[in-house]
Structures are given as C-alpha cells and as structure tokens.
Scaffold this motif. Structure first.
Motif, PDB file in Angstrom:
ATOM      1  N   GLU A  33      48.339  31.748  34.597  1.00 25.15           N
ATOM      2  CA  GLU A  33      49.014  31.015  35.810  1.00 25.15           C
ATOM      3  C   GLU A  33      48.712  31.607  37.006  1.00 25.15           C
ATOM      4  N   MET A  34      48.807  32.576  37.273  1.00 24.04           N
ATOM      5  CA  MET A  34      48.271  33.380  38.400  1.00 24.04           C
ATOM      6  C   MET A  34      47.028  32.946  38.884  1.00 24.04           C
ATOM      7  N   TYR A  35      45.985  32.990  38.111  1.00 29.34           N
ATOM      8  CA  TYR A  35      44.740  32.778  38.272  1.00 29.34           C
ATOM      9  C   TYR A  35      44.420  31.401  39.066  1.00 29.34           C
ATOM     10  N   GLY A  36      45.077  30.472  38.351  1.00 28.78           N
ATOM     11  CA  GLY A  36      45.234  28.972  38.794  1.00 28.78           C
ATOM     12  C   GLY A  36      45.754  28.796  40.357  1.00 28.78           C
ATOM     13  N   ILE A  37      46.183  29.941  40.686  1.00 27.77           N
ATOM     14  CA  ILE A  37      46.667  30.054  42.267  1.00 27.77           C
ATOM     15  C   ILE A  37      45.356  30.314  43.340  1.00 27.77           C
ATOM     16  N   PHE A  38      44.717  30.860  42.823  1.00 26.55           N
ATOM     17  CA  PHE A  38      43.283  31.483  43.585  1.00 26.55           C
ATOM     18  C   PHE A  38      42.189  30.531  43.580  1.00 26.55           C
ATOM     19  N   ALA A  39      41.439  30.701  44.620  1.00 32.57           N
ATOM     20  CA  ALA A  39      40.019  29.952  44.648  1.00 32.57           C
ATOM     21  C   ALA A  39      39.091  30.541  43.375  1.00 32.57           C
ATOM     22  N   PRO A  40      38.448  29.853  42.725  1.00 29.18           N
ATOM     23  CA  PRO A  40      37.648  30.390  41.794  1.00 29.18           C
ATOM     24  C   PRO A  40      36.922  31.785  42.041  1.00 29.18           C
ATOM     25  N   GLY A  41      37.170  32.936  41.499  1.00 30.55           N
ATOM     26  CA  GLY A  41      36.449  34.257  41.618  1.00 30.55           C
ATOM     27  C   GLY A  41      36.972  34.840  43.006  1.00 30.55           C
ATOM     28  N   LYS A  42      37.881  34.336  43.373  1.00 28.31           N
ATOM     29  CA  LYS A  42      38.568  34.887  44.713  1.00 28.31           C
ATOM     30  C   LYS A  42      40.064  35.378  44.686  1.00 28.31           C
ATOM     31  N   PRO A  43      40.207  36.479  43.850  1.00 25.19           N
ATOM     32  CA  PRO A  43      41.714  36.746  43.635  1.00 25.19           C
ATOM     33  C   PRO A  43      42.184  37.403  45.108  1.00 25.19           C
ATOM     34  N   ASN A  49      56.594  33.463  47.965  1.00 26.60           N
ATOM     35  CA  ASN A  49      56.713  32.286  47.384  1.00 26.60           C
ATOM     36  C   ASN A  49      55.898  32.198  46.001  1.00 26.60           C
ATOM     37  N   GLU A  50      54.726  32.660  46.054  1.00 23.42           N
ATOM     38  CA  GLU A  50      53.820  32.500  44.953  1.00 23.42           C
ATOM     39  C   GLU A  50      54.198  33.370  43.759  1.00 23.42           C
ATOM     40  N   TRP A  51      54.538  34.604  43.851  1.00 24.59           N
ATOM     41  CA  TRP A  51      54.961  35.579  43.097  1.00 24.59           C
ATOM     42  C   TRP A  51      56.203  35.097  42.425  1.00 24.59           C
ATOM     43  N   ARG A  52      57.286  34.768  43.274  1.00 19.38           N
ATOM     44  CA  ARG A  52      58.611  34.138  42.624  1.00 19.38           C
ATOM     45  C   ARG A  52      58.396  32.824  41.975  1.00 19.38           C
ATOM     46  N   HIS A  64      53.504  42.209  47.828  1.00 19.03           N
ATOM     47  CA  HIS A  64      52.597  42.348  46.898  1.00 19.03           C
ATOM     48  C   HIS A  64      51.378  43.001  47.910  1.00 19.03           C
ATOM     49  N   TYR A  65      51.075  44.628  47.391  1.00 12.29           N
ATOM     50  CA  TYR A  65      50.042  44.911  48.335  1.00 12.29           C
ATOM     51  C   TYR A  65      48.828  45.348  47.662  1.00 12.29           C
ATOM     52  N   GLU A  66      48.965  45.172  46.440  1.00 10.01           N
ATOM     53  CA  GLU A  66      47.700  45.899  45.613  1.00 10.01           C
ATOM     54  C   GLU A  66      47.587  44.926  44.233  1.00 10.01           C
TER      55      GLU A  66
END
Length: 102
Positions: A33-43, A49-52, A64-66
C-alpha cells in the motif's frame, strides 16, 4: 529474509542528545500500500498524513526521517527531545537550542 509481521510493530523509543527515535515495521500488505503512494521507482519519506493513513499510530511530533534501505518495510522516525507528545509542538527554547527550523 526480511521479517514481515502480521500487524504493525513499534520499537521501544531510544535517544541521543538531540532526538528520540523509534522504528516501525510494516506488514507486507501495508508495504505494498505504501508503494502505491510513490511515483513508480521513486520512494520518498512519508508525510504524517501518509503514514497515519497507512495505519501507523503514535503520539504527535514524529517525523519519518529515513527508510532502512535493505528493508524498506522498516520506517525510521525521530522527534526533538522535549516535543509535546500531545500537540507535536516543540517549545521555542528547545527548538532554538537544537537549531530546529519552525
């Protein structure tokens, strides 16, 4: 082989002279689900708001620092020592001593 828990796991807090830290281990389904937030190949780092939104629950003020590169399902968080866990606010004197930008 990475360890994927059944539910989100939270480490105990640990600290240095400036920050307190904790890491959060995501289950495989939430990692996808987290990978769905990113642009493809760009973590990238997640906003609060995203991690919550992924189901990570913790008191206020954590950043989230790393991401642990070999195991991207491990998220690393930190906040300045002295941060109010209810509001997430950093007292001005603490921010000034730490050189934090408000």
């Amino acid at each position: 082989m990475p360890h994927y828990p059944e539910e989100i796991e939270y480490s105990e807090k640990y600290q240095d002279q400036r920050y307190e830290y904790r890491h959060v281990i995501l289950p495989k389904a939430i990692l996808k689900e987290m990978y769905g937030i990113f642009a493809p190949g760009k973590p990238r780092l997640l906003t609060e708001n995203e991690w919550r939104g992924l189901g990570v629950t913790q008191s206020r003020g954590w950043q989230h620092y790393e991401t642990h590169r070999p195991e991207p399902h491990i998220l690393l968080f930190r906040r300045l020592l002295g941060t109010d866990p209810t509001t997430g606010e950093v007292p001005a004197d603490v921010a000034k001593r730490a050189g934090a930008v408000q």
